[in-house]
Design a protein around this motif. Structure first.
Motif, PDB file in Angstrom:
ATOM      1  N   MET A   1       0.846  -1.175   0.000  1.00  0.00           N
ATOM      2  CA  MET A   1       0.000   0.000   0.000  1.00  0.00           C
ATOM      3  C   MET A   1       0.896   1.244   0.000  1.00  0.00           C
ATOM      4  N   THR A   2       0.599   2.163  -0.895  1.00  0.00           N
ATOM      5  CA  THR A   2       1.405   3.365  -0.999  1.00  0.00           C
ATOM      6  C   THR A   2       0.928   4.422  -0.003  1.00  0.00           C
ATOM      7  N   LEU A   8      -5.732   8.336   1.263  1.00  0.00           N
ATOM      8  CA  LEU A   8      -7.131   8.240   0.835  1.00  0.00           C
ATOM      9  C   LEU A   8      -7.974   7.510   1.871  1.00  0.00           C
ATOM     10  N   MET A   9      -7.409   6.480   2.472  1.00  0.00           N
ATOM     11  CA  MET A   9      -8.138   5.713   3.479  1.00  0.00           C
ATOM     12  C   MET A   9      -8.366   6.520   4.753  1.00  0.00           C
ATOM     13  N   VAL A  10      -7.521   7.499   4.997  1.00  0.00           N
ATOM     14  CA  VAL A  10      -7.678   8.350   6.177  1.00  0.00           C
ATOM     15  C   VAL A  10      -8.596   9.541   5.857  1.00  0.00           C
ATOM     16  N   ALA A  11      -8.403  10.155   4.698  1.00  0.00           N
ATOM     17  CA  ALA A  11      -9.133  11.380   4.370  1.00  0.00           C
ATOM     18  C   ALA A  11     -10.612  11.140   4.081  1.00  0.00           C
ATOM     19  N   THR A  12     -10.929  10.036   3.434  1.00  0.00           N
ATOM     20  CA  THR A  12     -12.321   9.787   3.058  1.00  0.00           C
ATOM     21  C   THR A  12     -13.254   9.682   4.267  1.00  0.00           C
ATOM     22  N   PRO A  13     -12.911   8.927   5.308  1.00  0.00           N
ATOM     23  CA  PRO A  13     -13.805   8.906   6.480  1.00  0.00           C
ATOM     24  C   PRO A  13     -13.922  10.271   7.169  1.00  0.00           C
ATOM     25  N   ILE A  14     -12.872  11.070   7.105  1.00  0.00           N
ATOM     26  CA  ILE A  14     -12.945  12.410   7.693  1.00  0.00           C
ATOM     27  C   ILE A  14     -13.941  13.263   6.914  1.00  0.00           C
ATOM     28  N   LEU A  38     -21.227  10.332  -1.376  1.00  0.00           N
ATOM     29  CA  LEU A  38     -21.120   9.466  -2.547  1.00  0.00           C
ATOM     30  C   LEU A  38     -19.963   9.868  -3.451  1.00  0.00           C
ATOM     31  N   LEU A  39     -19.801  11.153  -3.679  1.00  0.00           N
ATOM     32  CA  LEU A  39     -18.711  11.601  -4.542  1.00  0.00           C
ATOM     33  C   LEU A  39     -17.350  11.383  -3.905  1.00  0.00           C
ATOM     34  N   SER A  40     -17.234  11.586  -2.604  1.00  0.00           N
ATOM     35  CA  SER A  40     -15.939  11.357  -1.962  1.00  0.00           C
ATOM     36  C   SER A  40     -15.568   9.877  -1.988  1.00  0.00           C
ATOM     37  N   VAL A  41     -16.549   8.998  -1.817  1.00  0.00           N
ATOM     38  CA  VAL A  41     -16.274   7.565  -1.892  1.00  0.00           C
ATOM     39  C   VAL A  41     -15.900   7.171  -3.323  1.00  0.00           C
ATOM     40  N   LEU A  46     -11.773   5.481  -7.091  1.00  0.00           N
ATOM     41  CA  LEU A  46     -11.112   5.646  -8.387  1.00  0.00           C
ATOM     42  C   LEU A  46      -9.620   5.885  -8.217  1.00  0.00           C
ATOM     43  N   LEU A  47      -9.268   6.803  -7.336  1.00  0.00           N
ATOM     44  CA  LEU A  47      -7.857   7.093  -7.108  1.00  0.00           C
ATOM     45  C   LEU A  47      -7.133   5.919  -6.458  1.00  0.00           C
ATOM     46  N   PHE A  48      -7.806   5.215  -5.544  1.00  0.00           N
ATOM     47  CA  PHE A  48      -7.175   4.082  -4.864  1.00  0.00           C
ATOM     48  C   PHE A  48      -6.856   2.975  -5.864  1.00  0.00           C
TER      49      PHE A  48
END
Length: 51
Positions: A1-2, A8-14, A38-41, A46-48
């Motif tokens: 995992m980069t 992304l895994m930290v920012a999305t739940p925030i 929905l858009l943030s997920v 997509l980026l992940f």
């Protein structure tokens, strides 16, 4: 995992938490909060997957 994927895994739940909190205090409408979640997920997924 980069590092980018970890970010992304930290920012999305925030982002989701802020959207829910803003909806809870009445600062945004339900449709706005749902759209933000929905858009943030979608963007995070997509980026992940493209990293």
């Amino acid at each position: 995992m980069t590092d980018a994927q970890l970010g992304l895994m930290v920012a999305t739940p925030i982002i989701i938490g802020f959207a829910v909190a803003l909806r809870w205090i009445g600062a945004v409408r339900t449709t706005g909060a749902v759209t933000a979640v929905l858009l943030s997920v979608a963007i995070a997924a997509l980026l992940f997957l493209t990293q």
